[in-house]
Design an enzyme around this catalytic site. Structure first.
Site, PDB file in Angstrom:
ATOM      1  CB  CYS A  49      -0.912  -0.024   1.218  1.00 56.68           C
ATOM      2  SG  CYS A  49      -1.883   1.475   1.350  1.00 56.68           S
TER       3      CYS A  49
ATOM      4  CB  CYS B 179      -0.654   2.565   4.043  1.00 58.20           C
ATOM      5  SG  CYS B 179      -2.094   1.845   3.310  1.00 58.20           S
ATOM      6  CG  ASP B 180       3.121   1.341   4.483  1.00 57.62           C
ATOM      7  OD1 ASP B 180       2.662   1.807   5.539  1.00 57.62           O
ATOM      8  OD2 ASP B 180       2.897   0.179   4.108  1.00 57.62           O
TER       9      ASP B 180
END
Ligand code: NDP
Length: 313
Positions: free
Chosen positions: A134, A137-138
């Site tokens: 992701c 997300c990261d």
């Protein structure tokens, strides 16, 4: 604890929330059991440019917050639990979760799909230490660093574009000699100066001391001109497709060979009367939020008719 409901919806992506809006407006008092990834895959998407009527585009998490608000406006109850066991052989159906046990007269399964991994041991070694599925997300952790994205589809291109705005350099590791993404996406990544596409390339493994420091790659695997080489990277992002979240339903619902729930004809009815499937969990073909939402509406209408016929509405 046992909680009985007329209709339970499992999953909180576009399919689940849309089913809830329809079912709540039909006075079924639906309950959504969210699962661990509340909001589903769109929570990890940045710009959603193909959501009809959002002409300027919308951020995935914002869209999902609106979905939830819409479902709650008509009285949908949200339960934040993860179901681990189901019994669909007898009605009322029984669902067992970490927080309790639930029963229902009708069930809509909208558990979606999850990211695939390559299956390399080093992916596990570096889980949370440089390996991610992701970018949204990261990606933040890789500002001004070097990362690689595996895959050549639309997701991989989107992730690469997103990362290219944060990272110093982005490699795309593509096993074919071409990208399978839509032309507009292909052009975007090809023209982006800090994205380098490594065609005909597979990943053999990752290396590093306390986190990912590089990847062992092979070009033209198994051919005469096979070539092994390494790239130095700080992050390794998977974007190679998704698997339907149907482990829970093995032996309970008919699944296709890839694990997707089989539905009857153009309806959302599954192999068990009173159980409906909507969204990516039953869709190996389109995998679009708007298609998922549409099938959620169908599932709610079909569940309502079923309950009405049984005199249980
Ligand atoms: P896809 O299945 O389209 O693409 C997967 C990619 O990963 C392919 O390039 C595939 O290679 C590669 N791949 C698969 N397995 C491996 C492996 N073991 N090793 C290396 N590479 C691998 O998945 P996506 O998630 O990209 O897209 C799914 C669907 O969602 C598509 O229909 C897509 O169009 C849609 N989508 C649409 C978006 C939009 O419109 N904004 C955004 C994101 C997705 P190969 O080509 O060799 O099979």
């Amino acid at each position: 604890m046992s909680n009985h409901h007329k209709l339970i919806i499992l999953g909180s992506g576009p399919a689940g929330y849309t089913a809830a809006v329809y079912a709540a407006r039909a006075n079924l008092k639906p309950v959504i059991i969210t699962g661990v990834e509340q909001g589903g895959q769109l929570m990890t998407t940045t710009e959603v440019d193909n959501w009809p009527a959002d002409a300027e585009g919308v951020q995935g998490p914002e869209l999902m917050a609106r979905f939830q608000a819409h479902a709650e406006r008509f009285g949908t109850e949200m339960i934040f639990d993860q179901i681990h066991t189901v019994d669909l052989q007898n009605r009322p159906f029984t669902l067992k979760g970490d927080m309790g046990e639930y029963t229902c007269d009708a069930l809509i399964v909208a558990t979606g799909a999850s990211a695939k991994y390559l299956g390399l041991p080093s992916e596990e070694t570096f889980a949370g230490k440089g390996v991610s599925a992701c970018a949204t997300c990261d990606g933040f952790f890789y500002r001004k660093r070097t990362v690689a994205v595996v895959g050549g589809g639309d997701t991989a291109c989107e992730e690469a574009m997103y990362l290219s705005s944060l990272a110093k350099k982005v490699y795309m590791i593509v096993r074919k000699p071409y990208l399978r993404a839509a032309e507009i996406m292909r052009k975007r990544v090809e023209e982006k100066e800090n994205i380098e596409i490594l065609y005909n390339t597979n990943t053999l493994g990752l290396y590093g001391e306390n986190g990912v420091e590089g990847a062992h790659l092979v070009r033209f695997k198994g051919e005469e001109n096979e070539e092994k080489y390494d790239i130095q990277i700080d992050g390794f992002f998977l974007a190679i497709g998704h698997l339907p979240n149907t482990d829970l339903f093995k032996g309970q619902l008919e699944l296709d060979p890839q694990g997707f729930i089989v539905t009857k004809g153009t309806s959302t009815a599954t192999s068990v009367e009173g159980v409906y499937a909507a969204g990516d969990v039953a869709d190996p073909t389109y995998r679009q939020g708007v298609v998922a939402a549409g099938s959620g509406a169908k599932a709610a209408i079909e569940a309502e008719r079923f309950l009405q016929d049984k005199g249980e509405k």
